[in-house]
Structure formats: C-alpha cells, structure tokens
Design a protein around this motif. Structure first.
Motif, PDB file in Angstrom:
ATOM      1  N   LEU A 292       0.892  -1.352  -0.136  1.00 41.02           N
ATOM      2  CA  LEU A 292       0.049   0.078   0.298  1.00 41.02           C
ATOM      3  C   LEU A 292       0.589   0.841  -0.465  1.00 41.02           C
ATOM      4  O   LEU A 292       0.524   1.936  -0.821  1.00 41.02           O
ATOM      5  CB  LEU A 292      -1.082   0.020   0.943  1.00 41.02           C
ATOM      6  N   ARG A 293       2.117   1.319   0.628  1.00 39.30           N
ATOM      7  CA  ARG A 293       3.017   2.214   0.702  1.00 39.30           C
ATOM      8  C   ARG A 293       3.476   2.310  -0.551  1.00 39.30           C
ATOM      9  O   ARG A 293       3.723   3.395  -0.698  1.00 39.30           O
ATOM     10  CB  ARG A 293       4.289   1.765   2.231  1.00 39.30           C
TER      11      ARG A 293
ATOM     12  N   PHE B 223       2.357   6.172  -2.777  1.00 41.96           N
ATOM     13  CA  PHE B 223       3.852   6.995  -3.073  1.00 41.96           C
ATOM     14  C   PHE B 223       3.626   6.806  -5.399  1.00 41.96           C
ATOM     15  O   PHE B 223       3.658   8.011  -5.386  1.00 41.96           O
ATOM     16  CB  PHE B 223       4.863   6.215  -3.194  1.00 41.96           C
ATOM     17  N   ALA B 224       3.505   6.030  -5.242  1.00 41.48           N
ATOM     18  CA  ALA B 224       3.518   6.107  -7.239  1.00 41.48           C
ATOM     19  C   ALA B 224       2.510   7.139  -7.539  1.00 41.48           C
ATOM     20  O   ALA B 224       2.173   8.025  -8.012  1.00 41.48           O
ATOM     21  CB  ALA B 224       3.405   4.925  -7.552  1.00 41.48           C
TER      22      ALA B 224
ATOM     23  N   CYS C 106       6.032   1.805  -8.964  1.00 43.83           N
ATOM     24  CA  CYS C 106       6.589   2.841 -10.087  1.00 43.83           C
ATOM     25  C   CYS C 106       7.758   2.908 -11.073  1.00 43.83           C
ATOM     26  O   CYS C 106       8.131   3.265 -11.529  1.00 43.83           O
ATOM     27  CB  CYS C 106       7.623   3.639  -8.683  1.00 43.83           C
ATOM     28  N   THR C 107       7.796   1.688 -11.802  1.00 40.81           N
ATOM     29  CA  THR C 107       8.845   1.209 -12.969  1.00 40.81           C
ATOM     30  C   THR C 107       7.720   2.054 -13.811  1.00 40.81           C
ATOM     31  O   THR C 107       9.263   2.840 -14.585  1.00 40.81           O
ATOM     32  CB  THR C 107       7.568  -0.160 -13.127  1.00 40.81           C
ATOM     33  N   GLU C 108       6.910   2.175 -13.882  1.00 39.34           N
ATOM     34  CA  GLU C 108       6.382   3.460 -15.660  1.00 39.34           C
ATOM     35  C   GLU C 108       6.759   4.714 -15.392  1.00 39.34           C
ATOM     36  O   GLU C 108       7.742   4.957 -16.715  1.00 39.34           O
ATOM     37  CB  GLU C 108       4.691   3.123 -16.301  1.00 39.34           C
ATOM     38  N   MET C 109       7.180   5.309 -14.623  1.00 38.20           N
ATOM     39  CA  MET C 109       8.039   6.745 -14.037  1.00 38.20           C
ATOM     40  C   MET C 109       8.847   6.329 -14.045  1.00 38.20           C
ATOM     41  O   MET C 109      10.051   7.888 -14.983  1.00 38.20           O
ATOM     42  CB  MET C 109       7.060   7.293 -12.735  1.00 38.20           C
ATOM     43  N   ARG C 110       9.202   5.445 -13.408  1.00 42.50           N
ATOM     44  CA  ARG C 110      11.566   5.173 -13.203  1.00 42.50           C
ATOM     45  C   ARG C 110      11.521   4.771 -15.362  1.00 42.50           C
ATOM     46  O   ARG C 110      13.035   5.365 -15.304  1.00 42.50           O
ATOM     47  CB  ARG C 110      11.381   3.877 -12.998  1.00 42.50           C
ATOM     48  N   GLU C 111      11.076   4.398 -15.803  1.00 45.57           N
ATOM     49  CA  GLU C 111      11.233   3.809 -17.682  1.00 45.57           C
ATOM     50  C   GLU C 111      11.100   5.216 -17.807  1.00 45.57           C
ATOM     51  O   GLU C 111      11.918   4.872 -19.071  1.00 45.57           O
ATOM     52  CB  GLU C 111      10.726   2.725 -17.800  1.00 45.57           C
ATOM     53  N   ALA C 112      10.138   6.209 -17.991  1.00 50.27           N
ATOM     54  CA  ALA C 112       9.662   7.392 -18.230  1.00 50.27           C
ATOM     55  C   ALA C 112      11.184   7.967 -18.538  1.00 50.27           C
ATOM     56  O   ALA C 112      11.422   8.681 -19.159  1.00 50.27           O
ATOM     57  CB  ALA C 112       8.701   7.811 -17.828  1.00 50.27           C
ATOM     58  N   ALA C 113      11.191   7.963 -16.840  1.00 50.08           N
ATOM     59  CA  ALA C 113      12.766   9.214 -17.102  1.00 50.08           C
ATOM     60  C   ALA C 113      13.718   8.966 -17.974  1.00 50.08           C
ATOM     61  O   ALA C 113      14.828   9.403 -18.355  1.00 50.08           O
ATOM     62  CB  ALA C 113      12.784   9.415 -14.807  1.00 50.08           C
TER      63      ALA C 113
ATOM     64  N   PHE D  16      12.008   5.487  -6.831  1.00 49.66           N
ATOM     65  CA  PHE D  16      11.411   5.577  -8.083  1.00 49.66           C
ATOM     66  C   PHE D  16      11.180   3.684  -7.380  1.00 49.66           C
ATOM     67  O   PHE D  16      10.969   3.362  -8.968  1.00 49.66           O
ATOM     68  CB  PHE D  16      10.317   5.782  -9.440  1.00 49.66           C
ATOM     69  N   GLY D  17      12.172   3.150  -7.505  1.00 52.40           N
ATOM     70  CA  GLY D  17      12.253   1.586  -7.012  1.00 52.40           C
ATOM     71  C   GLY D  17      11.419   0.216  -6.876  1.00 52.40           C
ATOM     72  O   GLY D  17      11.888  -0.495  -7.202  1.00 52.40           O
ATOM     73  N   SER D  18      10.570   0.893  -6.801  1.00 54.35           N
ATOM     74  CA  SER D  18       9.117  -0.292  -6.698  1.00 54.35           C
ATOM     75  C   SER D  18       8.366  -0.442  -7.515  1.00 54.35           C
ATOM     76  O   SER D  18       9.145   0.178  -8.816  1.00 54.35           O
ATOM     77  CB  SER D  18       8.657   0.310  -5.358  1.00 54.35           C
ATOM     78  N   LYS D  19       7.458  -1.479  -7.941  1.00 55.15           N
ATOM     79  CA  LYS D  19       7.199  -2.819  -8.652  1.00 55.15           C
ATOM     80  C   LYS D  19       6.107  -0.864  -9.374  1.00 55.15           C
ATOM     81  O   LYS D  19       6.466  -0.697 -10.351  1.00 55.15           O
ATOM     82  CB  LYS D  19       6.916  -3.808  -8.786  1.00 55.15           C
TER      83      LYS D  19
END
Length: 636
Positions: A304-305, A309-310, A363-370, A358-361
């Motif tokens: 949930l955390r 955050f995501a 946040c994957t899309e944001m990490r890849e977008a960056a 953004f290391g969590s699963k």
C-alpha cells in the motif's frame, strides 16, 4: 588327652546353637501371628471408611466446578464491562482523545474475538452484532479523522521555503528561480558538477513530525479493519493535489509539443532553464519529502505504501517529463544543442535519486519514463550535433564582410566549439550512450570535422571577392582567428600541437599570397634592370620614363592606400606584422629608386608633381592600412 577335651567342647557349643535356633523360630511364629491379626483389622477399617471417602471426593469436585463457573462468569462480566467502556469512548469520538479512541477500538476488536470464540454463551450472537456495529461506526469516524488530520496538515510548500532548502550555489539571488547566462542558455550555476556533488539539500518538512505517529496509528487501524482502499484513496487525493499545487506555485506548467513549437526562442530558452531548476527541486526536495512521510505514515504496509507514493507523484512526474519530451521532439536547431545538453546533464545528475525514490514495482512506469527521456535527449543532442556540422559546411549566407575581417560564421562556430568544451564530461557520457569506443577520441574527431567544415565554407566565401588580395586577407584573418582561439582553449589539447602548427603555416601562406598579389605590380615600378656593365647610369631610363615610373607609383600606392585602409585586420599583432612585412619590401625599394633617379626629377620643373612622398610619408601611410576606416574618415 587333648583330643577328647576338644570334642566335648564342640558338643556343648552345638547343643547351645540348637537351643537358640529353636527359640528364634518360636519368636518368628509369634510375630507372623501378630502381623496377620493387624492385616485383618486394617482391611476391616478400610471397608468401613470407603463411603466417607466417596462423599468427600464428590464435595471437592463440586467446589472446583463452582470455582470454574465463577471465574468464567467473571471473565464474561469483565468483557461486558470493557465493551461498555470502549463504547463510551467511541461514542465520544476521536477528537477529544485520539489515543484513548484507538485503544478503545483495539479493545472492541479484542472483545469481538473473545465472543467469537465463546459462541456457547447464549447471548454471544447479540453481543457480537452490537460490537461489530460499534466497530464499523468507530472505523468510519476513524476515516473521517484521518482525512481531517491529513487535510489540516497538508499545505502546499511556498517557493521561498523550497529555495531555502537548496545549496547556497543554487539559490536564486532575486525573484526569478534562474538567471540566464550566455547565449547558449547556460547559467553561472549550471556547470558546477564538482561542487554540486557535495552540495547539501535539506528535505522540507511536509507534515509536522508530532502528527506523523497519529496518522500512522490511524492508518494501521484502517488496515486492520480491511479499509485499505479507503485509506489509499484518501491519502492519494489529498497528498497528490497538495504536491501539484506546490509545483504550480513554483512555476511548473503543462506544455505540449505544439506550445513549445510556437514559442520564441528567448522565451523557450528561459523556460528550459527554469525546468532544469524545477527538476532538481521536485526530485531532491518535494518527491523526497513525499517518500519520507509516506514511508512513516504507512510503515509496515509495504504494498500500500509503494502504491500510494506512486499515485501521489504520477501526475507531477508526467507534467515535468512531458516538457522534456516536447523539447526533445521539437524541431532541431544548432542553438538548442546546449540546452539539450543541460537537460541531459540534469537527468544524469538525478538518475540515482530517481532510481532510489521510484525503485518499487508500483513506480516502474515513471522510472522507465525518466530513463527514456534521458536517452531521447541524448539522441536529439547527438542528431543536433550532426546537423550543426552539416550546417557549417553548407552555410550559404550571402552577406560578405566587405573589409575582409573575421566572418560572423567563424566567430559563431568558434564560440560554439568553446561552449562544447564546457560540456566535455557530458559529451563524453553522451557519446557512450551510443558507442563504446574512446569518448575523448570521438570528441576530437567531431571537433576536427567541424573545423574542417568551417574551413571549407570559408574557402567558398572567399571566392565572392573580386579583389584576389582581399581574398587572401580574408582567409588569413579567419584562419588566424581559428588558430588563436584553439590555442587559448581546451581544444588545443584535443586537436594537438601538429594541428596548430599546420594552420599557423596556412595563415603565413595567405599573408605571403596577399603581399605577392597586392604589391608585386607596384614594386615593378621601382625595379630597374641594370645595363650589361652593371652601371646604373646606363639603365636606359630617360627622364620621361622616370617621371612615368614615379607617376605610376603614386597612383597605384594611393589606390592601395585608399582601398586597403578600409580593409581590416582585427588582431593587432597580425596587423603590425603584415604592415612590417610590406614595409620591409616596399621602403628599401623606394629609397633605392629615389636615391638613384630622384636627382633627375629634382633638377627639372615641378619635382613635387612626381616625387610626392618621402620614405617617411610612405611608412606613415602604411600604418593606416587595415584599420577599417571609411572613405570619409580617410578624407579627414
């Protein structure tokens, strides 16, 4: 004698022993009889006592059962009492005493568990229904309290507060978040990589520390009650809107590719500079602050955390990255290279923080977008680099520099290359995105190609001059400017001493060509072939011919003076050197001719008509060459 006595003694002892044994047997028989009598009596006593023992055991068991019943009743009564007290606290609501309210919920939950496991109690169903209804009511009030508490303490962060959290080197000194630097769009603070590495950022306090434990306890109760989704929605809606408002106050705006294309370059350049500043603030301060409070409030509920955050950051990240994408996809132009490198540089600088935050699963899309934006910026910068090289080669500006000075293209390209060397480390990193070979060698190769393209273009532009002497002066000026600039910059180490020496020789070749083309004809007026005997007097020049020579010299020198005083050699050393080279050829020849043939004219009529200039006059006039004077200035 001796033997008979011994035998008598033995007989007496044997008789005594026999008598003793007989007495012992009698005693034994008497004891057996007595013990047998005792056994008989005990058996009779036990038979008589048995009914009494049975009654006593029954009484003891009855007492034990009564004790157990009393204890069970006491436990149930205690649970009833605790339920009553918990109900009273819950009905009062969480505002007065939140800690007591949370304790009451825990107690109520414990009571529900108790009555659920004691269903044999005839009123347990009724008690359970009442307790569960009360618990649902309590959790509903808890949600309201969580929402209210989070709302009350969630306020947008003012820009000034954010600026105070930055290292001193990045704090704006006036109202704008970033001050423009040179024409490339660099600010004075953009290239301080070494100092930025050690810079200290202070993550802002987004929610008061004293409130965080209360929010954490409330969230834990909601999770225990199975209200994870309600918790998620409340947290996301409140914190996401506050984060977006903080960025709006800072100046972040959503711009499309079309918006970017319509902007004037100066406006767009300023917005790119601001975006770089906003990215630092967003990642290092705002997103870091959101991660910190999210980890504290939702500690212990990992899935949930991460999801909260995501969802809190997803829109803000999208707005920031969309501007970068719009720039990367916009029409390429040479002036955009430096801002593209600035943007690529900030994305590289923030890479480790983005990976961590953004290391969590979730946040994957944001990490890849960056990551994709970083690669796209690198690709666009590399393509712009290639475009620049081609543009230099093919520049077809018809604006000729009439005085042969350094062409605007030359100064533009050299300044461009100088700026490139301010980005050495960034460029090398960029090259490695696409090619694993030595990045320094790649930078040297690119620089050499740009210089070669510039020289090819200058060769073409030099052909626009009708005066071949001006062609040579133009090439001399421009190649000299290139060589001098390279020698004074980091490009020298990359291009090498050989490149510098070769091009210095080219400068000298153009200077020599200028002297030959400009002064060969006039020097012929002062050249006289000696006669067969080597006697100057027998040169065959008549007075009329000498007059004609002086007359021709005067006309040609005046024409050269008039024209070449308007020409320019902007470098003072090169200008003096060229004047000196001309004087070293012209003045000795003129003195010699004047000494040899001057008397022929001086003794005739109107000598000043032919001998207009002394060697000193010529020297003074030579010092007026290459000053870029207008015709009006010359007449004065």
């Amino acid at each position: 004698m001796g033997v008979p006595q011994t035998m008598v003694a033995l007989r007496e002892r044997a008789a005594f022993m026999k008598e003793s044994l007989q007495k012992s047997q009698t005693i034994t028989d008497s004891m057996v009889a007595i013990l047998g009598s005792f056994d008989h009596r005990l058996s009779a006593l036990e038979t008589a006592m048995r009914p009494t023992q049975i009654r006593t055991h029954s009484i003891r068991r009855a007492h034990e059962n009564i004790d157990k019943s009393l204890k069970a009743a006491e436990v149930i009564l205690t649970q009833f009492d605790l339920t009553r007290k918990a109900e009273a606290k819950i009905l009062r609501g969480p505002h007065e005493d939140l800690e007591s309210y949370l304790e009451a919920i825990d107690q109520l939950r414990s009571n529900v568990n108790f009555f659920s496991s004691n269903k044999s109690f005839k009123s347990s169903d009724g008690v359970l229904n009442h307790a569960n209804q009360l618990l649902a009511k309590a959790i509903s009030k808890l949600e309201d309290e969580f929402r209210q508490l989070l709302t009350n303490y969630s306020k947008p962060v003012e820009p000034d507060r954010l600026f105070e959290c930055l290292p001193n080197s990045l704090r704006p000194s006036s109202g704008s978040p970033r001050h423009q630097g040179d024409a490339s769009g660099k600010s004075s603070s953009e290239h301080q990589n070494k100092s930025l590495e050690a810079a200290i950022y202070t993550v802002p306090t987004l929610i008061p520390p004293r409130v965080l434990p209360l929010l954490h306890d409330l969230s834990q109760q909601m999770v225990k009650a199975g209200h994870q989704q309600q918790l998620f929605r409340i947290y996301r809606d409140i914190r996401a809107s506050v984060l977006e408002e903080s960025l709006r106050k800072l100046g972040v705006e959503r711009l499309s590719k079309d918006d970017v294309q319509k902007m004037q370059w100066e406006v767009l350049e300023a917005k790119i500079g601001n975006w770089i500043h906003y990215m630092r603030i967003a990642v290092k301060l705002l997103f870091a602050g959101e991660k910190k409070i999210c980890d504290q409030i939702l500690d212990g509920v990992d899935s949930l955390r991460d999801q909260c955050f995501a969802e809190v950051t997803v829109n803000s990240v999208a707005v920031l990255l969309s501007f970068g994408e719009a720039i990367a996809k916009s029409k390429r132009s040479p002036e955009k290279l430096f801002v593209l490198l600035d943007m690529y540089e900030i994305m590289r600088e923030l890479h480790s923080e983005i990976e961590l935050l953004f290391g969590s699963k979730a946040c994957t899309e944001m990490r890849e977008a960056a990551m994709n934006l970083t690669k796209r910026l690198a690709q666009t910068a590399q393509e712009t680099f290639g475009d620049f090289e081609e543009a230099v080669e093919k520049d077809a500006t018809k604006t000729a520099v009439l005085d042969g000075t350094v062409h605007p293209l030359t100064s533009y390209v050299i300044n461009y290359v100088k700026f490139l060397f301010d980005y050495q480390s960034t460029l090398k990193q960029l090259f490695q995105e696409f090619d694993a070979s030595d990045p320094e060698a790649q930078l040297a190769s690119v620089t050499t190609r740009i210089m070669h393209a510039l020289q090819n273009n200058l060769d073409g532009k030099s052909k626009q001059y009708k005066d071949s002497a001006l062609t040579q002066l133009f090439l001399m000026n421009n190649i000299h400017y290139i060589v001098r600039s390279v020698r004074r910059s980091e490009a020298k180490d990359l291009l090498g001493d050989d490149w510098v020496q070769i091009h210095r020789r080219i400068v000298q070749q153009h200077a020599n060509q200028y002297k030959r083309v400009s002064w060969a004809k006039i020097l012929q007026c002062l050249t006289v072939q000696s006669g067969p005997g080597g006697d100057g007097g027998s040169s065959g020049l008549s007075r009329a011919m000498v007059k004609d020579r002086f007359k021709t010299f005067n006309v040609q020198f005046e024409e050269l003076h008039q024209r070449q005083s308007q020409w320019t050699v902007p470098d003072s050393e090169l200008r003096e050197s060229l004047r000196l080279a001309v004087a070293e050829v012209l003045l000795p020849a003129y003195r010699s001719f004047l000494k040899r043939f001057g008397p022929m004219i001086e003794n005739g009529k109107n000598p000043l008509k032919y001998i207009r200039y002394s060697p000193e006059d010529l020297d003074r006039m030579l010092n007026e060459f290459f000053e870029g004077k207008t015709w009006n200035e010359q007449k004065r």
